[in-house]
Design an enzyme around this catalytic site. Structure first.
Site, PDB file in Angstrom:
ATOM      1  N   HIS A  56       0.855  -1.213   0.000  1.00 52.85           N
ATOM      2  CA  HIS A  56       0.000   0.000   0.000  1.00 52.85           C
ATOM      3  C   HIS A  56       0.880   1.248   0.000  1.00 52.85           C
ATOM      4  O   HIS A  56       1.464   1.615   1.011  1.00 52.85           O
ATOM      5  CB  HIS A  56      -0.927   0.010   1.218  1.00 52.85           C
ATOM      6  N   HIS A  58       1.096   5.356  -2.033  1.00 47.00           N
ATOM      7  CA  HIS A  58       0.585   6.324  -3.021  1.00 47.00           C
ATOM      8  C   HIS A  58       1.781   6.894  -3.774  1.00 47.00           C
ATOM      9  O   HIS A  58       2.418   7.843  -3.311  1.00 47.00           O
ATOM     10  CB  HIS A  58      -0.176   7.447  -2.319  1.00 47.00           C
ATOM     11  N   GLN A 151      -9.892   9.778  -4.545  1.00 47.60           N
ATOM     12  CA  GLN A 151      -9.563  10.477  -3.301  1.00 47.60           C
ATOM     13  C   GLN A 151     -10.756  11.199  -2.676  1.00 47.60           C
ATOM     14  O   GLN A 151     -10.916  11.230  -1.465  1.00 47.60           O
ATOM     15  CB  GLN A 151      -8.434  11.476  -3.555  1.00 47.60           C
ATOM     16  N   HIS A 209      -9.836   2.222   0.531  1.00 46.37           N
ATOM     17  CA  HIS A 209      -9.481   3.033   1.697  1.00 46.37           C
ATOM     18  C   HIS A 209     -10.711   3.024   2.592  1.00 46.37           C
ATOM     19  O   HIS A 209     -11.702   3.685   2.302  1.00 46.37           O
ATOM     20  CB  HIS A 209      -9.122   4.456   1.279  1.00 46.37           C
ATOM     21  N   ASP A 308       2.152   3.444   2.874  1.00 42.88           N
ATOM     22  CA  ASP A 308       1.167   4.469   2.545  1.00 42.88           C
ATOM     23  C   ASP A 308       1.820   5.648   1.825  1.00 42.88           C
ATOM     24  O   ASP A 308       1.428   6.000   0.719  1.00 42.88           O
ATOM     25  CB  ASP A 308       0.414   4.945   3.796  1.00 42.88           C
ATOM     26  N   TRP A 314       1.228  13.436   3.576  1.00 44.44           N
ATOM     27  CA  TRP A 314       0.743  12.639   4.696  1.00 44.44           C
ATOM     28  C   TRP A 314       1.869  12.036   5.520  1.00 44.44           C
ATOM     29  O   TRP A 314       1.629  11.436   6.546  1.00 44.44           O
ATOM     30  CB  TRP A 314      -0.194  11.539   4.203  1.00 44.44           C
TER      31      TRP A 314
HETATM   32  N1  17E Z   1      -5.352   9.826   0.872  1.00 43.57           N
HETATM   33  C1  17E Z   1      -6.115   9.277   1.836  1.00 43.57           C
HETATM   34  O1  17E Z   1      -7.347   9.399   1.793  1.00 43.57           O
HETATM   35  N2  17E Z   1      -5.544   8.576   2.812  1.00 43.57           N
HETATM   36  C2  17E Z   1      -4.236   8.421   2.845  1.00 43.57           C
HETATM   37  N3  17E Z   1      -3.682   7.729   3.846  1.00 43.57           N
HETATM   38  C3  17E Z   1      -3.419   9.000   1.849  1.00 43.57           C
HETATM   39  C4  17E Z   1      -4.027   9.686   0.870  1.00 43.57           C
HETATM   40  C5  17E Z   1      -1.955   8.835   1.899  1.00 43.57           C
HETATM   41 FE   FE2 Z   2      -3.546   5.099   1.652  1.00 44.21          FE
END
Ligand code: 17E
Ligand code: FE2
Length: 412
Positions: A56, A58, A151, A209, A308, A314
């Protein structure tokens, strides 16, 4: 080609490994070189593992921390806002340049399989196009699996469902969803139905998510598991984050656990980022906000650890070393029993491989592709404790990354 004197996983005795035409052909003690065997490499009792799997991350957002500004509150929501402010700078070339750097960082740490979420709430799908191209360009060195990740939601973003479908048509490997971020509970449930319908229509995996919020009322997970069970998609489905499960009451978790087991779904926790983003609405005590890794594992449910984020809105840190996720995961999850420590490499190897559905393509066994790493340690306990580097990473028997042993001197 022969590799001598390796401890494979937690094996108690050393083995030799023969590789022929890029495949493992023999794994046995004391193999003798065949006539014309080629190179014989003595690995002097080091530990070998199948390559690390990043289950996992991004990659579209990687290596952007501080641009155009830093996430100072440390919340998920400010992170999303920072990313929104970066989006105007995205071009295909810019994304490819960053992701190429990230992939090499991962390779240097023995990662050969990556599942990346790519934000598809973009009418142009710029990042998706870039990473689809890269997936093909790096195929000989690293397997990249792409999740089409909405997202802002499937129903709470203009044409969200159409963008998700287009991303799957263009070649994304898995469908995503973000039920806790949809405007309403009704949208949340409906968005999951859309995600499952599209995944089935295009024969894709699913990675959601799911409930990434410290709200005990965020219950997307029960719908995900029920849909996985009823559609028969089962272990093709992954629930990522599920941090709200940290805050659920135990009576509810006991009821929930039944359908989780029946469904066969996978879980991914992201220990560093879950702890960093979690508990931000708390004064004291502050919640750890990692899902119930210990309890899920005890129930026989597949759990892996992911990073992540890699130096992005983040997570202002991140070096693409899966060891850090194991380290944080064990501490946060109260899993530092001896057996838990020695088996913990599974969270970033075989468990993660299951989540990615790598099947027989993965693992150190005769007949499979000769993909493996050699740690600068004799076992995982030491590798974890001393943060041992990956000395060598082999892909189809070819060396694709190496490191020098981390030597230290003390002068007294
Ligand atoms: N976007 C989200 O909704 N949650 C995350 N942990 C990241 C991006 C990294
Ligand atoms: Fe994520």
């Amino acid at each position: 080609m022969l590799f001598k004197d390796l401890y494979i996983g937690n094996a108690e005795a050393p083995m030799d490994i023969r590789v022929t035409d890029g495949k493992f052909t023999d794994i046995a003690p004391n193999l003798t070189p065949l006539p014309g065997e080629g190179t014989v490499t003595d690995l002097a009792g080091k530990m070998a593992l199948p390559p690390f799997v990043e289950s996992h991350v991004h990659l579209d957002t990687c290596l952007t921390a501080g641009r155009p500004r830093w996430n100072l509150s440390g919340t998920l929501f400010e992170g999303i806002q920072c990313w929104e402010e970066y989006k105007p700078f995205l071009t295909k070339q810019e994304v490819k340049e960053r992701v190429n750097r990230a992939l090499r960082l991962q390779a240097s740490n023995g990662i050969q399989y990556v599942r990346t979420h790519v934000d598809i709430n973009d009418p142009k799908l710029t990042a998706l196009e870039a990473i689809l191209e890269l997936r093909e360009e790096v195929r000989d060195f690293i397997d990249v699996q792409i999740v089409a990740f909405p997202q802002y939601g499937i129903l709470s973003y203009p044409k969200g469902a159409e963008l998700l479908e287009r991303a799957l048509e263009l070649g994304a490997d898995a469908a995503g969803a973000i039920p806790h971020f949809e405007f309403t509970r009704e949208y949340s449930v409906e968005s999951l139905h859309i995600c499952f319908d599209l995944a089935q229509k295009y024969n894709k995996l699913i990675d959601i998510h799911c409930d990434e919020i410290d709200d005990e009322a965020s219950r997307g997970l029960e719908t995900v598991a029920t849909l996985a069970y009823e559609t028969g998609m089962g272990d093709k489905v992954t629930a990522s984050h599920t941090t709200a499960m940290h805050s659920y009451n135990n009576a509810y978790v006991i009821r929930l656990m039944r359908i989780l087991k029946m469904s066969g779904i996978n879980f991914v926790a992201n220990p560093c980022v879950n702890v960093h983003l979690g508990g931000r609405a708390d004064t004291y005590p502050k919640r750890r906000s990692m899902t119930r890794v210990k309890e899920l594992t005890a129930e026989g449910i597949n759990v892996s650890f992911g990073s992540d984020d890699l130096f992005d809105p983040w997570n202002p840190l991140g070096n693409a070393n899966m060891r850090d996720q194991v380290f944080m995961g064990l501490y946060t999850g109260h899993m530092l029993g001896y057996e838990e420590i020695v088996n913990s490499y599974r969270f970033v190897t075989e468990n993660a491989a299951r989540t990615l559905h790598l099947g027989d393509a993965y693992g150190i066994a005769a007949g499979r592709d000769a993909n493996f790493v050699v740690m600068d340690a004799k076992n995982w306990y030491d590798a974890l404790n001393y943060n041992a580097p990956v000395l060598r990473s082999y892909r189809a028997g070819k060396l694709i990354a190496s490191a020098a042993p981390a030597e230290k001197q003390v002068y007294f």
